[in-house]
Enzyme design. Sequence first.
Site, mmCIF file in Angstrom:
data_model
loop_
_atom_site.group_PDB
_atom_site.id
_atom_site.type_symbol
_atom_site.label_atom_id
_atom_site.label_comp_id
_atom_site.label_asym_id
_atom_site.label_seq_id
_atom_site.Cartn_x
_atom_site.Cartn_y
_atom_site.Cartn_z
ATOM 1 N N GLU A 53 -6.560 -7.606 -1.386
ATOM 2 C CA GLU A 53 -7.233 -7.343 -0.120
ATOM 3 C C GLU A 53 -8.611 -6.846 -0.317
ATOM 4 O O GLU A 53 -8.777 -6.117 -0.812
ATOM 5 C CB GLU A 53 -6.350 -6.354 0.849
ATOM 6 C CG GLU A 53 -4.903 -6.939 1.304
ATOM 7 C CD GLU A 53 -4.125 -5.864 2.132
ATOM 8 O OE1 GLU A 53 -5.063 -5.159 2.828
ATOM 9 O OE2 GLU A 53 -3.148 -5.801 2.275
ATOM 10 N N GLU B 181 0.684 -1.115 -0.046
ATOM 11 C CA GLU B 181 -0.096 -0.070 -0.027
ATOM 12 C C GLU B 181 0.768 1.365 0.098
ATOM 13 O O GLU B 181 0.842 2.254 0.857
ATOM 14 C CB GLU B 181 -0.894 -0.087 1.002
ATOM 15 C CG GLU B 181 -1.941 -1.367 1.045
ATOM 16 C CD GLU B 181 -2.867 -1.285 2.253
ATOM 17 O OE1 GLU B 181 -2.740 -0.526 3.261
ATOM 18 O OE2 GLU B 181 -3.953 -1.853 2.112
#
Length: 618
Positions: free
Chosen positions: A203, A87
Amino acid sequence: LDYVIYAAGRRGIKLIIPLVNNWRQFGGIDQYVTWYGLTYHDEFYTDPRTRQAYRAWVLHLLNRTNIYTGVQYKNDPTIMAWELANEPRCKGSGARPRSPNCNSTTLLNWVQEMSGFIKQNDPNHLVSVGDEGFFNQTGTWDWVYNGSEGIDFAALIQIPTVDFGTFHLYPTHWGKTDSWGTQWIQEHLAVGAHVGKPVILEEFGWSDRATRDSVYQTWLDAVYRGQGAGDNVWMFAGHQDDDTLFPDDGLTVYYPSSVASTISAHAAQMAVTCGQCLTPTATNSPTAVTTPTSTPTPAPTEAPVSLVDELNDFSQIVARSTSLGFDDTNVGFFHGDPFRLTRKTRTVEWAVWHLNDLRQFAVVTYHWPYEARGDFTFYVSSDNVTFTPITPSIQDLGGDWIQVEYRLSPPPGTNYVKVEFPNSSAYRWNPQIGSVRYSNATAVSEPTATATVAPTNTPAATPTSTAAPPPSLHVEAALKLSGQKTQTKVRLYNDSLQAQTDLRVRVFVNLSELYAAGFTATDVVTEKLGDECGRVSIGPPSNWKAAQFIYYVDLDWGASMFPPNSSCEVRFRIRPVASESVWDATNDDSYQGLDGSFRKTERMPVYQQDLRVYGVEP
């Protein structure tokens, strides 16, 4: 990390390994910034010193040799992909702020540099960014679309040295709705289709437990219909060492649950549709994702993978028919086998197991003795599409329900085995499958039939007590008494520099109090509560010395390899089926001197094949 990679390989699991975390957990990007006395979080992407430190870390991993497999990471097929960062954004979650200069170009330049660097040093693996999939569009104030986080998904996926796209989905954290989540999925899959690269929903999570199942079903259907390459839920969790559940972070999925079943069914659907799903070969070309541009460096010989499916869930079954379920009743009739796969209707049902280059496949089944036996049918396939019949060898092992073992030696190129139930029985519950063992080794050691409790006047065959030159093995154990149940933790240690196979730990119990109360060993069950290595089977109590009412339970590692300088912990419970008040653990030989803390004990001997190599017997 060595052991994680080794253990995943033994189970046929492929890994995506992030190389740094954007967030402060484990130090993350801010730790690099701190080491070099910098001010801003995003200076990690631009400062020459942090970039060099990151490249040095990457080289260290690529060139590391795994102590369990002997394979360098850059040659290890268990690693599916390297992920540049988890991320990445212009900002993090620590004390370092973002600079006023950070934008999508900042991260685009960094990704181009680092993905190219990995490709130069490791042509064997895929590379992904690990971003959350934010867009960089003009004319919008919506932060997930306007590029304010420094991410431009559509530009990143087109970098030649990035093999597939990633995106994440957390609507409740981002101020969005579940229906927006479906749109988010569709938007990213459309970009991937446009540029000709796979895309993974890497995710996803939804906080509302009441609607989670239906929301996940909708999202997963969107991935499936949009030909997504895969998806990973955040997050699965199980039990901790003290038997309590791992803490719920608000998104945790536990097994068993309806949500877990939804995800499992989706995984089977994806496997049927696309076989190996995401298998683009690592490449430097943006237009030829599935074609290697150079011959990969040959990897060292990989240790073979041997797997056991104990059939307490569908996790190892990659495809199946719709009317299959599990039977956990009447354990005593099934040689102590606590879970068996069975039909839910009187129809032809089937299941498929997968392992690349399958060489050996064995199935233990149970057949009701009051009907003519109908045999299972077996098929092999390279692609999970076209199946060819194959004839097994069959061994009748006897028992209350007749235990029958089928063994296959699939031809070269086999990656899938399909097992089909016979439909000759008048009852849906006959026959049943107890376990499946499969391996890509050239030979699998002969499995032993699950032990049946011997009559008290006929001692069961026992391993010889003659000790072979022993490997460096020992056992530590801890004991917990809960009411009249005995919960045991056993750690087997391999202290040698060599891997070991065919290991068993034997736990001795005295059942005299049960026999005095009118019960027998058939009234005792064993329950596995945890298996750190995922490869231990636990048998029912078997007769050792009938006159003294001494029985034993075997913890069997089977043919799986036990790595050097490692340990494996197993948690299990022994209890009577009924009338637990008569149970007494204080007279059990293997429990003498134990308490709630781990202690080394010789009263749980270790056997290798049929030779005792550690410990003492009663």
